[in-house]
Structure formats: structure tokens, C-alpha cells
Design a protein around this motif. Structure first.
Motif, PDB file in Angstrom:
ATOM      1  N   UNK A  10      25.544 -20.797 -22.218  1.00  0.00           N
ATOM      2  CA  UNK A  10      24.448 -21.775 -22.102  1.00  0.00           C
ATOM      3  C   UNK A  10      24.276 -22.212 -20.655  1.00  0.00           C
ATOM      4  N   UNK A  11      25.386 -22.464 -19.960  1.00  0.00           N
ATOM      5  CA  UNK A  11      25.310 -22.863 -18.549  1.00  0.00           C
ATOM      6  C   UNK A  11      24.635 -21.772 -17.718  1.00  0.00           C
ATOM      7  N   UNK A  12      25.001 -20.522 -17.938  1.00  0.00           N
ATOM      8  CA  UNK A  12      24.374 -19.423 -17.189  1.00  0.00           C
ATOM      9  C   UNK A  12      22.891 -19.299 -17.513  1.00  0.00           C
ATOM     10  N   UNK A  13      22.536 -19.450 -18.778  1.00  0.00           N
ATOM     11  CA  UNK A  13      21.119 -19.387 -19.153  1.00  0.00           C
ATOM     12  C   UNK A  13      20.333 -20.536 -18.517  1.00  0.00           C
ATOM     13  N   UNK A  14      20.908 -21.734 -18.546  1.00  0.00           N
ATOM     14  CA  UNK A  14      20.240 -22.883 -17.918  1.00  0.00           C
ATOM     15  C   UNK A  14      20.154 -22.715 -16.408  1.00  0.00           C
ATOM     16  N   UNK A  15      21.168 -22.085 -15.821  1.00  0.00           N
ATOM     17  CA  UNK A  15      21.136 -21.834 -14.387  1.00  0.00           C
ATOM     18  C   UNK A  15      19.987 -20.892 -14.035  1.00  0.00           C
ATOM     19  N   UNK A  58      14.562 -14.892 -17.965  1.00  0.00           N
ATOM     20  CA  UNK A  58      15.910 -14.487 -18.379  1.00  0.00           C
ATOM     21  C   UNK A  58      16.656 -15.666 -19.009  1.00  0.00           C
ATOM     22  N   UNK A  59      16.482 -16.843 -18.445  1.00  0.00           N
ATOM     23  CA  UNK A  59      17.127 -18.026 -19.014  1.00  0.00           C
ATOM     24  C   UNK A  59      16.614 -18.345 -20.407  1.00  0.00           C
ATOM     25  N   UNK A  60      15.301 -18.290 -20.588  1.00  0.00           N
ATOM     26  CA  UNK A  60      14.711 -18.576 -21.900  1.00  0.00           C
ATOM     27  C   UNK A  60      15.156 -17.534 -22.918  1.00  0.00           C
ATOM     28  N   UNK A  61      15.079 -16.262 -22.549  1.00  0.00           N
ATOM     29  CA  UNK A  61      15.476 -15.200 -23.476  1.00  0.00           C
ATOM     30  C   UNK A  61      16.962 -15.325 -23.835  1.00  0.00           C
ATOM     31  N   UNK A  65      18.277 -15.675 -27.581  1.00  0.00           N
ATOM     32  CA  UNK A  65      19.196 -14.685 -28.164  1.00  0.00           C
ATOM     33  C   UNK A  65      20.438 -15.388 -28.708  1.00  0.00           C
ATOM     34  N   UNK A  66      20.989 -16.307 -27.941  1.00  0.00           N
ATOM     35  CA  UNK A  66      22.186 -17.023 -28.379  1.00  0.00           C
ATOM     36  C   UNK A  66      21.898 -17.841 -29.634  1.00  0.00           C
TER      37      UNK A  66
END
Length: 123
Positions: A10-15, A58-61, A65-66
Motif C-alpha cells: 500500500x505504501x508503494x502504491x501510494x508513493x 501505476x499507483x491506482x492500478x 489489484x491488491x
């Protein structure tokens, strides 16, 4: 380990969302932090917008996906996404950017993304 795997993902996606926002709304500083400074008012404006859109998407996808496909699918997504910071490493190096940024930011990010994938595969 499950909490760590999900939290890191989640942190990487939000980043990625943050990076997208920064490139779209603060393009000059974002490009400088990327390692290849660009004039947002010049020809580089399109590159900065594309980069922002790509990173944000990429963050939204990743979050979708998660949330809807689960940890295993997110792990595979992260494996694919790791190609982006690896390519960014090469882009910075080929365009005269600092090696410290290429390896300390982009390559290190690829490693963290792959660690996230490994943790998600273990969930």
C-alpha cells in the motif's frame, strides 16, 4: 508477515500516486528529484506530464489489484512494476544524471518493489 506485506504494498502504491501528483502539479522540482532536470515550460512539459500520468496510474492500478485480486496478483504486478524503476535507473545514467540518484533512488526502489513482491508471494 501479512501486515508487513500489505503495508509495504500500500505504501508503494501510494508513493506512486504521490509521484504522479508531483510530476503533474510540481513538474520542475519533481524532474530535478528524478535525476534529469527539465524545463517544464519547454519541450520537456509533455515528458513530465506523461511521467506523472504513468506513475499515478501505476499507483491506482496497484491499489485496485491488491483490493480486488489479492496478494498473489499484487505480487506479480509488483514484479512487473519493478521494471519501471530499473528503466528509470538507465534513463538517469544515459542522460548525465548523478549515479547516486540512479542507484540510490531508482535502483533502490526496484529492490524495495521486488522485496514487496516476495513478501506478497509469501502471504
Amino acid at each position: 508477515m501479512t501486515v508487513t506485506a500489505y503495508t509495504l504494498a500500500v505504501v508503494l502504491d501510494l508513493f506512486c500516486l504521490f509521484l504522479g501528483y508531483r510530476f503533474l502539479f510540481q513538474p520542475g522540482p519533481a524532474a530535478a528529484g528524478y535525476g534529469v532536470p527539465a524545463d517544464p515550460g519547454g519541450d520537456a512539459g509533455a515528458y513530465l506530464t506523461v511521467k506523472g500520468s504513468r506513475d499515478g496510474a501505476l499507483g491506482v492500478v496497484g491499489l485496485l489489484v491488491l483490493a480486488f485480486a489479492g496478494a498473489h496478483a499484487e505480487a506479480w504486478f509488483m514484479v512487473g512494476v519493478a521494471l519501471v524503476p530499473l528503466a528509470d535507473t538507465r534513463i538517469v545514467l544515459r542522460n548525465g544524471g548523478a549515479k547516486a540518484v540512479a542507484f540510490g533512488v531508482h535502483f533502490a526502489t526496484a529492490v524495495v518493489v521486488l522485496i514487496s513482491a516476495a513478501l506478497l508471494f509469501l502471504v
